[in-house]
Design a protein around this motif. Structure first.
Motif, short mmCIF file in Angstrom:
data_model
loop_
_atom_site.label_atom_id
_atom_site.label_comp_id
_atom_site.label_asym_id
_atom_site.label_seq_id
_atom_site.Cartn_x
_atom_site.Cartn_y
_atom_site.Cartn_z
N CYS A 19 3.84 6.96 -5.26
CA CYS A 19 3.70 7.08 -6.71
C CYS A 19 2.74 8.19 -7.10
N MET A 20 1.67 8.37 -6.33
CA MET A 20 0.69 9.40 -6.70
C MET A 20 1.25 10.80 -6.48
N GLY A 28 0.97 3.23 -8.99
CA GLY A 28 0.38 3.53 -7.69
C GLY A 28 -1.03 3.02 -7.56
N LEU A 29 -1.83 3.13 -8.62
CA LEU A 29 -3.21 2.64 -8.58
C LEU A 29 -3.26 1.12 -8.53
N PHE A 62 0.84 -1.21 0.00
CA PHE A 62 0.00 0.00 0.00
C PHE A 62 0.87 1.25 0.00
N ASN A 88 -12.94 -1.69 -2.59
CA ASN A 88 -12.34 -0.63 -3.39
C ASN A 88 -13.33 0.52 -3.58
N HIS A 143 1.51 3.25 -3.09
CA HIS A 143 0.45 4.10 -3.65
C HIS A 143 0.67 5.59 -3.39
N ALA A 197 -1.03 -0.80 -7.30
CA ALA A 197 -0.56 -1.21 -5.97
C ALA A 197 -1.69 -1.20 -4.95
N VAL A 198 -2.49 -0.14 -4.94
CA VAL A 198 -3.54 -0.04 -3.92
C VAL A 198 -4.70 -0.98 -4.21
N SER A 213 -10.93 8.19 -2.75
CA SER A 213 -10.79 7.30 -3.90
C SER A 213 -11.63 7.78 -5.09
N SER A 261 1.71 6.87 -12.00
CA SER A 261 0.42 6.89 -11.33
C SER A 261 -0.31 5.56 -11.49
#
Length: 253
Positions: free
Chosen positions: A57-58, A102-103, A51, A117, A54, A105-106, A123, A99
């Motif tokens: 990366c974002m 990162g997405l 996590f 989710n 995320h 990953a989460v 989110s 990005s």
């Protein structure tokens, strides 16, 4: 008291750009330290360490690199417009790729941990920002980098492209602030107030720096003195090319 004109003139541009880079790098570093020091670092194994990829990366992609992509037309004011367009597109492509990591990953972490989710406002706003960013990048690529669009269409869309570029940066920072708050709330539920205090201070500093970065980028982009100066030779070539492309040149039927 009269403010020296040099403070707002072109000669001050490197200071503003340099300041934005200090703020942007600080945001990335603080995010990395936050996730690394307080949450055990980074991994890709379905654990909480995955996590942590995320937010890093974002912030790196959707905020720092995005802001740098916006700034290239001010930094390289006297370079070839075609070269700056390519650099602009490449930086944004890098931001998109990071990005996406990162997405993934989460979402992967949530699925392996049986966590729903897309349940929070963070989110929803974050995904909306990413989707609009992707569409903005595709439209910019198609209309400005490749020569199929007419001059009229480009002229109509350019102000919208610039406007939504700044709006999306603001949305990215706003989504980040919601994510910071959400992470602290989760931490508060599992930690005492005394334990949370250093982490909360670091996270709050990160939030303020994100806001300052976006404000400084917006200031540089919207300040008239920092705009790219017109290049008569480039404009003449552009008009000539579009005339041929539209089929309305002297030799056209």
């Amino acid at each position: 008291m009269e403010i020296p004109r040099s403070w707002g003139g072109v000669c001050s541009l490197p200071w503003y750009v340099g300041g934005s880079q200090v703020l942007g790098v600080a945001c990335v570093v603080i995010t990395g330290v936050w996730m690394g020091h307080f949450y055990g670092g980074y991994a890709w194994n379905g654990s909480g360490q995955q996590f942590n990829v995320h937010p890093l990366c974002m912030v790196l992609g959707m905020v720092f690199l995005y802001g740098d992509g916006v700034l290239v037309y001010r930094v390289f004011r006297n370079e070839s417009k075609r070269s700056v367009k390519i650099l602009h597109a490449l930086i944004h492509m890098m931001a998109l790729v990071i990005s996406i990591v990162g997405l993934v990953a989460v979402f992967d972490y949530h699925n392996k941990a049986n966590i729903p989710n897309m349940y929070s406002l963070h989110s929803w706003c974050g995904m909306l920002t990413f989707v609009l960013y992707f569409l903005q990048w595709l439209l910019g690529l198609g209309l400005f980098l490749f020569p199929w669009a007419s001059t009229v269409l480009r002229s109509w869309y350019l102000p919208l492209h610039v406007f939504f570029g700044l709006v999306l940066l603001a949305m990215a920072v706003g989504s980040s602030l919601m994510g910071i708050t959400e992470k602290l709330l989760f931490s508060q539920s599992s930690s005492s107030s005394s334990t949370l205090a250093p982490e909360a201070a670091l996270a709050n500093v990160l939030g303020l720096l994100l806001v300052c970065f976006a404000v400084l980028v917006g200031f540089v982009v919207t300040k008239e003195e920092f705009r790219r100066p017109p290049n008569p030779e480039e404009e003449a070539l552009s008009v000539h090319f579009n005339t041929l492309n539209d089929g309305s040149g002297p030799s056209s039927p």
